[in-house]
Design an enzyme around this catalytic site. Sequence first.
Site, short mmCIF file in Angstrom:
data_model
loop_
_atom_site.label_atom_id
_atom_site.label_comp_id
_atom_site.label_asym_id
_atom_site.label_seq_id
_atom_site.Cartn_x
_atom_site.Cartn_y
_atom_site.Cartn_z
N ARG A 95 0.39 14.70 9.81
CA ARG A 95 -0.26 14.01 10.69
C ARG A 95 0.32 14.16 12.04
O ARG A 95 -0.42 13.95 13.01
CB ARG A 95 -0.42 12.38 10.32
N ASP B 271 -3.95 2.72 -5.50
CA ASP B 271 -2.52 2.57 -4.89
C ASP B 271 -2.17 1.48 -3.99
O ASP B 271 -1.35 1.52 -3.16
CB ASP B 271 -2.47 4.00 -3.88
N GLU B 272 -2.77 0.18 -4.31
CA GLU B 272 -2.52 -0.88 -3.59
C GLU B 272 -2.45 -2.01 -4.50
O GLU B 272 -3.29 -2.12 -5.21
CB GLU B 272 -3.42 -1.06 -2.51
N ASP C 23 0.88 -1.27 0.11
CA ASP C 23 0.10 0.09 0.04
C ASP C 23 0.98 1.22 0.01
O ASP C 23 1.80 1.57 0.74
CB ASP C 23 -0.99 -0.03 1.20
N MET C 24 0.80 2.14 -0.96
CA MET C 24 1.52 3.21 -0.96
C MET C 24 1.17 4.29 0.35
O MET C 24 0.10 4.20 0.78
CB MET C 24 1.32 4.13 -2.23
N TYR D 178 -1.43 10.36 -2.79
CA TYR D 178 -1.74 11.76 -3.37
C TYR D 178 -0.59 12.73 -3.03
O TYR D 178 0.06 13.60 -3.79
CB TYR D 178 -3.09 12.35 -3.60
N1 DCP Z 1 -8.43 9.12 -1.31
C1 DCP Z 1 -9.51 9.98 -1.75
N2 DCP Z 1 -10.66 10.19 -0.93
C2 DCP Z 1 -10.93 9.40 0.18
C3 DCP Z 1 -9.71 8.50 0.48
C4 DCP Z 1 -8.48 8.46 -0.55
O1 DCP Z 1 -9.44 10.54 -2.60
N3 DCP Z 1 -11.73 9.44 1.00
C5 DCP Z 1 -7.21 9.10 -2.31
C6 DCP Z 1 -6.24 9.93 -1.80
C7 DCP Z 1 -5.15 8.83 -1.19
C8 DCP Z 1 -5.27 7.82 -1.93
O2 DCP Z 1 -6.79 7.99 -2.42
O3 DCP Z 1 -3.89 9.22 -1.12
C9 DCP Z 1 -5.11 6.48 -1.26
O4 DCP Z 1 -5.95 6.52 -0.10
P1 DCP Z 1 -5.69 5.43 1.23
O5 DCP Z 1 -6.66 5.16 2.23
O6 DCP Z 1 -4.53 4.29 0.81
O7 DCP Z 1 -4.67 6.55 1.95
P2 DCP Z 1 -3.41 7.31 1.97
O8 DCP Z 1 -2.45 6.56 0.84
O9 DCP Z 1 -3.28 8.63 1.56
O10 DCP Z 1 -2.70 7.14 3.15
P3 DCP Z 1 -1.93 6.01 3.88
O11 DCP Z 1 -0.67 6.00 4.10
O12 DCP Z 1 -2.62 6.00 5.17
O13 DCP Z 1 -2.39 4.66 3.10
#
Ligand code: DCP
Length: 630
Positions: free
Chosen positions: A60, A120-121, A18-19, A23
């Site tokens: 965060r 992203d996963e 998982d990235m 974004y």
């Molecule tokens: N995303 C979005 N709206 C949301 C949740 C996520 O547009 N309600 C987009 C932005 C994130 C991407 O999808 O960057 C991936 O979501 P993740 O839930 O995997 O969260 P992140 O990658 O941002 O953070 P983490 O490091 O916690 O996985």
Amino acid sequence: MPVARPESSDSRVIAHVDMDCFYVQVEQRKQPHLRGQPTAVVQYNSWQGGGLIAVGYEARKDGVKRSMRGDEAKKVCPQIHLITVPVARGKADLNIYRNAGSEVVSILSRKGRCERASIDEVYLDLTDAAEKLLKETPPESLESIHEEVLKSHVLGLNSNGDDNHKEIVKEWLQNKNGDPRDKLLACGALIVTDLRLQVLQETQFTCSAGIAHNKMLAKLASGMNKPAQQTVVPFSSVKDLLELLPIKKMKQLGGKLGSSLQVDLGVNTVGDLLKYSEEKLQDLYGVNTGTWLWNTARGMNGEEVEERLLPKSHASGKTFRGPSALKTLSSVENWLKELCEELSERLHTDLETNKRIAHTLTLHADAYKTTDTDSHKKFPSKSCPLRYGAGKLLEDAINLFQGGLREYMNPMGNQFCGWKITNLSVTASKIIAIPSGTSSITKYFHCQDPGEKSDLLSTLNDSHESELKMEFGGEQSTITHDESETSFDRIDLSSGHESCSTSNQNELQPKLSIKETKINHLSNGKNIRSNVHKRKPTKEKGETSSILRFLQTNSSQLGQTSSAMEGGSLTKSQNRQTTNTWGYNLDEIDQSVVDELPREIQEELYALLPRKKANMVKRGSSIAHYFSPK
Ligand code: DCP
């Protein structure tokens, strides 16, 4: 509803990658001065600073959360950089993130079967690679182990994250007398570290991973230590891991089923499920779900990692909150136009780049009625065969919307009063690859007379046909965001990435694989059903894709037909001759259909038929007519 799948007795090595704050990382790569700075990506809607959709780890630490809006984030962390998501057609344009996701997938897929699970996963099945490593260079034979591997978290090991931690992990990795299944996981940890380092080097992105014996445990583990870390789940730690895990944290239990377990059975942790027998759970939730719950309580999950590097569907959607809710047909149509144009562009890119055709268009809307108490009623999702071209997509989407609206409102009632649309989306699904390495246009088009089909073509069409039948047997009735390339303004957290995998989806995918296998076999020239070999193949080994090549074999006929057509005096028999050569009538090709074909085929067609381009008349109104099974 979840579907129970028997877990194989062979030990597997599965990773979920998982990235990290994806974004944000993409934006930081674009603007390197933001690296190390508290950063978040916000929705373009500027109300209260825009909703946060991704929050970097520096922000965060200062207490910024994804549930906040930009203004609130600024209060909590005044130095935060808020980057607005790119916008196109009045909505978020996620292409930059999608493409970045594809870069990562191409690296992660180097070591084993790779399933792109969302933007992203991915899931990886590394069993073969781990077995090979264990056989050739087992971890205990290594003189040194990369620092990054030693930073792994191994559940159940007593370590506290200092230097001692690395020693303990090293011992576990190199334990000669360890459980053979865990030795494989140790190899998995080495491989995943290597892949994560490659991703970092080639894309500048960090990612986190979970390494376990199945998808469920790997997914659980990948989120445990973030960012840029990995977590291993040895067999012996599974019971402790699940014992205290809140039931709603488990994939597929975040929604109604999890709530029912809490409310009806008083089950709060996954471990609490252990006290129920399989029969009892089956009585309560049905055979499949009951067995799935029983397995889940024991950390068992037989779900396969499907080979899938491309999205399963494309969706374009938009949320209309509060006062922006749509209340008139014309406002719905205006937005559908934007959504269909975006979807159309992506379908064309997919067709050109990946040679894939989508077959089903689905319209989904969230609505509420302002005039009656029946507010819980759902707006029905509607589907129809997909026609290529933005105009046709729009026409069909409007029809689907109107059909849904009629059903949603009381059929006797007045549909023009008292409804509001809060979400609208169009999805293209049932995406099927066109066989690669085709040598003639006949593989792109269907013959009119089944008796005149070449056997190879007939094999392709048959496999296509049975594939579609199987697929439609498992037709999805709802739109889900997981595993699809979705372009939504904001993915609703309540529908979450976690709870998206429905049983239908689970059932669909293996069927796609069957298709892919057939296609691979066909394109490799192996394993084609025996009747194909009875006929002279239309393509010599080593030939490149070209309709010219196909037509060259009939060049004399072609010369006659072309000049006859130019003179506008094609006789019946000449016409039939053309049909024999091509498998369909040239004058039945719709110009717009030609425009929808992959560019090299268009060029070949136009090079052959320069005059014809101007007067082509319609046969079918969409490319889907030509690609659909008989
Ligand atoms: N995303 C979005 N709206 C949301 C949740 C996520 O547009 N309600 C987009 C932005 C994130 C991407 O999808 O960057 C991936 O979501 P993740 O839930 O995997 O969260 P992140 O990658 O941002 O953070 P983490 O490091 O916690 O996985």
